[in-house]
Design a protein around this motif. Sequence first.
Motif, mmCIF file in Angstrom:
data_model
loop_
_atom_site.group_PDB
_atom_site.id
_atom_site.type_symbol
_atom_site.label_atom_id
_atom_site.label_comp_id
_atom_site.label_asym_id
_atom_site.label_seq_id
_atom_site.Cartn_x
_atom_site.Cartn_y
_atom_site.Cartn_z
ATOM 1 N N TRP A 119 19.259 -8.276 5.259
ATOM 2 C CA TRP A 119 19.544 -9.627 5.598
ATOM 3 C C TRP A 119 20.261 -10.593 4.567
ATOM 4 O O TRP A 119 19.785 -10.610 3.979
ATOM 5 C CB TRP A 119 18.020 -10.063 6.348
ATOM 6 C CG TRP A 119 17.988 -11.744 6.423
ATOM 7 C CD1 TRP A 119 18.215 -12.528 7.161
ATOM 8 C CD2 TRP A 119 16.496 -12.767 6.363
ATOM 9 N NE1 TRP A 119 18.284 -14.240 7.670
ATOM 10 C CE2 TRP A 119 16.901 -14.535 7.322
ATOM 11 C CE3 TRP A 119 15.671 -12.464 5.648
ATOM 12 C CZ2 TRP A 119 17.056 -14.901 7.168
ATOM 13 C CZ3 TRP A 119 15.123 -13.601 5.973
ATOM 14 C CH2 TRP A 119 15.529 -15.378 6.264
ATOM 15 N N THR A 120 21.127 -11.067 4.940
ATOM 16 C CA THR A 120 22.052 -12.507 4.689
ATOM 17 C C THR A 120 21.019 -13.026 5.168
ATOM 18 O O THR A 120 20.866 -14.024 6.151
ATOM 19 C CB THR A 120 23.332 -12.133 5.286
ATOM 20 O OG1 THR A 120 23.778 -11.031 5.015
ATOM 21 C CG2 THR A 120 24.439 -13.397 4.707
ATOM 22 N N LEU A 121 20.525 -13.826 3.930
ATOM 23 C CA LEU A 121 20.013 -15.718 4.330
ATOM 24 C C LEU A 121 21.132 -16.544 4.645
ATOM 25 O O LEU A 121 22.096 -16.630 3.388
ATOM 26 C CB LEU A 121 19.555 -15.739 2.848
ATOM 27 C CG LEU A 121 18.129 -15.354 2.859
ATOM 28 C CD1 LEU A 121 17.165 -15.530 1.266
ATOM 29 C CD2 LEU A 121 16.727 -16.108 3.813
ATOM 30 N N ASP A 122 20.547 -17.434 5.416
ATOM 31 C CA ASP A 122 21.041 -18.418 5.196
ATOM 32 C C ASP A 122 20.197 -19.582 5.759
ATOM 33 O O ASP A 122 18.932 -19.288 6.692
ATOM 34 C CB ASP A 122 21.978 -18.511 6.810
ATOM 35 C CG ASP A 122 21.893 -18.292 7.839
ATOM 36 O OD1 ASP A 122 21.590 -19.370 8.501
ATOM 37 O OD2 ASP A 122 22.338 -17.036 8.415
ATOM 38 N N PRO A 123 20.299 -21.105 6.513
ATOM 39 C CA PRO A 123 19.398 -22.016 6.888
ATOM 40 C C PRO A 123 18.803 -21.583 7.847
ATOM 41 O O PRO A 123 17.306 -21.350 8.438
ATOM 42 C CB PRO A 123 19.485 -23.131 6.439
ATOM 43 C CG PRO A 123 21.074 -23.491 5.265
ATOM 44 C CD PRO A 123 21.724 -21.606 5.611
ATOM 45 N N ALA A 153 19.089 -18.700 9.952
ATOM 46 C CA ALA A 153 17.932 -17.640 9.904
ATOM 47 C C ALA A 153 16.944 -17.547 9.236
ATOM 48 O O ALA A 153 15.969 -17.163 10.083
ATOM 49 C CB ALA A 153 18.776 -16.073 9.123
ATOM 50 N N ALA A 154 16.795 -18.354 8.296
ATOM 51 C CA ALA A 154 15.211 -18.228 7.626
ATOM 52 C C ALA A 154 14.515 -19.803 8.634
ATOM 53 O O ALA A 154 13.009 -18.226 8.386
ATOM 54 C CB ALA A 154 15.850 -18.712 6.006
ATOM 55 N N VAL A 162 13.443 -16.435 11.649
ATOM 56 C CA VAL A 162 12.536 -15.400 10.723
ATOM 57 C C VAL A 162 11.312 -16.064 10.391
ATOM 58 O O VAL A 162 10.623 -15.212 10.709
ATOM 59 C CB VAL A 162 13.084 -14.651 9.598
ATOM 60 C CG1 VAL A 162 12.137 -13.650 8.998
ATOM 61 C CG2 VAL A 162 14.501 -13.962 10.268
ATOM 62 N N ALA A 174 9.055 -8.006 7.765
ATOM 63 C CA ALA A 174 10.877 -6.756 7.382
ATOM 64 C C ALA A 174 11.333 -6.298 7.788
ATOM 65 O O ALA A 174 12.345 -5.659 7.281
ATOM 66 C CB ALA A 174 10.214 -6.966 5.993
ATOM 67 N N TYR A 220 14.096 -5.845 9.359
ATOM 68 C CA TYR A 220 15.544 -6.603 9.450
ATOM 69 C C TYR A 220 16.192 -5.888 10.367
ATOM 70 O O TYR A 220 17.654 -6.435 11.075
ATOM 71 C CB TYR A 220 16.715 -6.784 8.045
ATOM 72 C CG TYR A 220 15.042 -7.986 7.213
ATOM 73 C CD1 TYR A 220 15.172 -9.346 7.852
ATOM 74 C CD2 TYR A 220 14.757 -7.546 5.865
ATOM 75 C CE1 TYR A 220 14.685 -9.964 6.921
ATOM 76 C CE2 TYR A 220 13.746 -8.524 4.995
ATOM 77 C CZ TYR A 220 13.738 -9.773 5.831
ATOM 78 O OH TYR A 220 13.077 -10.121 4.979
ATOM 79 N N TYR A 244 23.977 -11.341 9.595
ATOM 80 C CA TYR A 244 23.707 -12.529 10.208
ATOM 81 C C TYR A 244 22.237 -12.611 11.239
ATOM 82 O O TYR A 244 22.642 -12.123 11.681
ATOM 83 C CB TYR A 244 23.790 -14.298 9.905
ATOM 84 C CG TYR A 244 24.525 -14.223 9.319
ATOM 85 C CD1 TYR A 244 23.935 -15.094 8.067
ATOM 86 C CD2 TYR A 244 26.518 -14.038 9.076
ATOM 87 C CE1 TYR A 244 25.090 -15.264 6.606
ATOM 88 C CE2 TYR A 244 27.249 -14.525 8.004
ATOM 89 C CZ TYR A 244 26.502 -15.146 7.036
ATOM 90 O OH TYR A 244 27.513 -15.305 5.848
ATOM 91 N N ARG A 260 21.316 -14.815 13.884
ATOM 92 C CA ARG A 260 22.107 -15.756 14.465
ATOM 93 C C ARG A 260 20.913 -15.937 15.796
ATOM 94 O O ARG A 260 21.179 -14.740 16.264
ATOM 95 C CB ARG A 260 22.878 -16.452 13.786
ATOM 96 C CG ARG A 260 22.786 -17.041 12.688
ATOM 97 C CD ARG A 260 22.660 -17.885 12.291
ATOM 98 N NE ARG A 260 23.235 -19.171 12.380
ATOM 99 C CZ ARG A 260 24.438 -19.783 11.298
ATOM 100 N NH1 ARG A 260 25.073 -18.938 11.209
ATOM 101 N NH2 ARG A 260 24.383 -20.880 11.887
#
Length: 135
Positions: free
Chosen positions: A24-28, A30-31, A34, A74, A76, A128, A130
């Motif tokens: 998983w590529t973290l971004d605000p 997506a965080a 999840v 987890a 992903y 992502y 999203r």
Amino acid sequence: MRAPILLIALVLGALLGSAVRPVWTLDPDAAAYVALARSLASGEGYALFGVPHAKYPPGIPVLLAGAIRLAGPAAYGAFHALLVALLVGTVLLAHRLVRRLGYPEVVALAVATCTGLSQPLFQLSVEYVRSEVPF
């Protein structure tokens, strides 16, 4: 005339599905999605770190919560596979919309193919986690 669009959907599904990886590529955004999904899946309600949440609509967290219940918190790869399935569904809907607007089959197939090959939609479903694809 259903065979060409089904073939396009199958090929795109296979290609997009082959890009799915269990990371998983973290971004605000997506965080938050999840974390909200994990909260829903664990029965804690629509909360972000214990605080009831009202910024993001619950659509994508509800979808992810289902994947979490089936595959774990987890999973992903499962999150991305779900978004890929929704992208393939978007390809089919794009085809149908263009046909309903009265355009020829070849135009509908071109629009559907372009939708499935869209770089932003690829990134937002395979790289992502999203909400753009289901939205």
